[in-house]
Design an enzyme around this catalytic site. Structure first.
Site, short mmCIF file in Angstrom:
data_model
loop_
_atom_site.label_atom_id
_atom_site.label_comp_id
_atom_site.label_asym_id
_atom_site.label_seq_id
_atom_site.Cartn_x
_atom_site.Cartn_y
_atom_site.Cartn_z
N SER A 188 43.27 -29.33 -23.83
CA SER A 188 42.51 -30.58 -23.92
C SER A 188 42.62 -31.46 -22.69
O SER A 188 41.98 -32.51 -22.64
CB SER A 188 42.93 -31.37 -25.15
OG SER A 188 41.96 -31.24 -26.16
N LYS B 290 39.39 -32.49 -21.15
CA LYS B 290 38.67 -33.70 -21.55
C LYS B 290 38.75 -34.78 -20.47
O LYS B 290 37.87 -35.65 -20.39
CB LYS B 290 39.22 -34.24 -22.87
CG LYS B 290 38.92 -33.36 -24.08
CD LYS B 290 39.42 -34.01 -25.35
CE LYS B 290 39.04 -33.23 -26.61
NZ LYS B 290 39.83 -32.00 -26.78
N SER C 253 41.87 -36.76 -29.68
CA SER C 253 41.47 -35.52 -29.02
C SER C 253 40.30 -34.87 -29.76
O SER C 253 40.33 -33.70 -30.12
CB SER C 253 42.65 -34.54 -28.91
OG SER C 253 42.42 -33.61 -27.88
#
Length: 523
Positions: A81, A84, A324
């Site tokens: 993640s 991101k 997230s």
């Protein structure tokens, strides 16, 4: 809730003790600061939990860009993640912090005495934050527009994005779970804190020996529940969605008197789900539709009836980072594709975001992206490139909002701490480190900002790949705490002191169990 899922292998859980044992003895007060910090970081990254894998770490001064530490900094790794960070920064540069997503209700035909002699269209533009309440509000607007009956059909249009629902490289066996929810231009979230394209399945105990009670949020008839769970003396539940269907299976048992347990599951075909919910909302609002529900592109020349506009991207950064939320990232990606190439596909979206890489300091030749969230195992980037992005982002007009949306270490308020709320509590890193987490099986990441003990502002990126333990977040925490303790010219080598995360001893029977969220969920 105790969610029990089977697995073909056991994964060992790492321990904080190994991190602390790996640290060197305290150095003398006259040690050079680079040597003291470097020695400690080298020792932390030599932890046996990372044996056989690789861990890349880059630490730089946030203001001058000077490098304080680099180990495997240019190695390309799966970022989970942490992708991101790249997606959001490039999307903000491309779309702007004020970009919003619309959902429209429009009609064809004529309106006479409350009867719409035509069709009613529901068109989505990718809003990842709509809830049932939003669709109910639009249904109320339809009634307020003077429509009480529709002679034609209710038609849902999700053509703003393409029909590819799952990202490249996503694991097929993650498909039932919320973190792998399908991407659609028409979608819905169970509530303001949940991922779109999913439902909350709540299991509550019934009477002793009787079936468990299962409910869904939002309430619907689009999904069906096959419930064999019973009320017993202990809790051990399994909640799943049969692959390629909208059948939710609930099995096992829940203890009598136990608190209800909730599991979030993805929905197959979110567009159909939304159409079903909106049709019910229309009926509840007093608007009848004589025709069927259909799915096709809205023609030109329609009449505006109702609408809903999302919060701007600047506000959607909070669930993107704190929770997230993968679907927010994928929505930004496909929206970027439409904005630049008039195509709401993963390929167009990634290409659109890539066009903004250079301005943010990322070398196109040291990077590869296939989705927006980092759920794809084919995404690769180096710690050095992420560190450069963190530095360059500081010059952007959207930076402060972006920075504030990052999880804050040790802040137990989930709205602030996010995925770091229970990490590094009571340490020099608490309420100091602002960073994005990331985890998949054999992948862990932590990248962000920290203010050192001498007031120096630092950026850091730590990516770890191909390790065997279920988690190496204790190593990440120790690194972040050590950076928070860094004291410039007066720095000496010392062991970070922090409250370790609680970990289950022994082996985990499910590789999902030891991660922040799930097996391959990037968080």
């Amino acid at each position: 809730m105790d969610i029990v899922r089977t697995s073909s292998r056991n994964i060992a859980i790492g321990c904080v003790a190994a991190v602390l044992l790996a640290l060197p003895a305290a150095a003398s007060a006259g040690s050079a600061n680079a040597s003291a910090l470097g020695t400690d970081l080298d020792s932390l990254l030599a932890n046996p939990e990372l044996a056989g894998g690789q861990a890349g770490l880059v630490v730089r001064n946030a203001d001058t860009g000077a490098t304080l530490y680099s180990r495997l900094g240019d190695n390309l790794m799966v970022p989970a993640s942490n992708m991101k960070l790249v997606t959001s920064a490039t999307a903000l540069d491309l779309l702007g912090a004020d970009y919003t997503f619309d959902t429209l209700v429009r009609s064809t035909g004529t309106l006479s005495n409350g009867t719409l002699n035509g069709d009613l269209y529901l068109k989505g533009y990718g809003d990842p934050s709509t809830t049932l309440a939003d669709y109910q509000a639009m249904a109320a607007q339809v009634k307020q527009a003077g429509i009480t009956s529709v002679t034609g059909h209710l038609i849902a249009d999700d053509s703003y994005y393409d029909s590819v629902r799952l990202g490249p490289g996503w694991a097929w066996d993650d498909e039932p779970y919320w973190y792998s929810a399908q991407v659609s231009a028409l979608t819905v979230s169970p509530d303001a804190n949940s991922t779109s394209g999913s439902v909350n399945v709540t299991v509550a105990p019934g009477a002793q020996g009787q079936p468990a009670v299962v409910t869904m949020t939002p309430p619907n008839t689009y999904l069906t529940v096959n419930n064999t769970a019973t009320t017993g003396t202990s809790t051990g539940l399994s909640v799943n969605r049969v692959h390629g269907t909208n059948t939710i299976t609930v099995s096992g048992s829940i203890a009598a008197g136990a608190a209800p347990s909730t599991e979030q599951m993805s929905v197959d075909n979110p567009t159909g789900f939304v159409a079903s919910l909106f049709g019910k909302a229309l009926s509840d609002a007093g608007v009848s539709v004589a025709g069927t529900t259909a799915f096709q592109k809205m023609p030109s020349g329609t009449t505006a009836v109702a609408s809903h506009t999302s919060a701007p991207i600047s506000q959607l950064l909070t669930p993107l980072f704190k929770q997230s939320d993968n679907l927010v990232a994928e929505t930004l990606t496909k929206a970027a594709g439409v904005q630049r190439f008039a195509s709401g596909s993963f390929v167009a979206g990634v290409n659109a975001l890539t066009s903004k890489l250079a301005a943010l300091g990322i070398d196109y030749n040291k990077y590869n992206q296939f989705d927006g969230s980092g759920l794809s195992r084919m995404d690769i980037v180096s710690p050095a490139e992420i560190a450069q992005l963190l530095i360059n982002a500081q010059s952007r007009p959207w930076f402060q909002t972006w920075y504030n949306a990052l999880p804050v270490a040790g802040n137990t308020n989930p709205a602030i701490g996010g995925t770091l709320a229970n990490r590094m509590v009571g340490t020099a890193a608490a309420n100091n480190v602002h960073a994005k987490t990331g985890s998949e099986t054999g992948v862990s990441a932590l990248s962000g900002y920290v203010t050192a003990a001498d007031g120096e502002k630092l950026v850091f990126s730590l990516l770890s790949n191909n390790f065997v333990p279920g988690s190496v977040k204790d190593v990440e925490d120790a690194v972040a705490v050590r950076l928070a303790q860094y004291n410039g010219a007066n720095d000496t080598s010392h062991a970070p002191k922090f409250a370790p995360r609680s970990q289950t001893a022994g082996k985990a029977t499910d590789p999902r169990a030891s991660l922040e969220c799930s097996w391959t969920h990037s968080c």
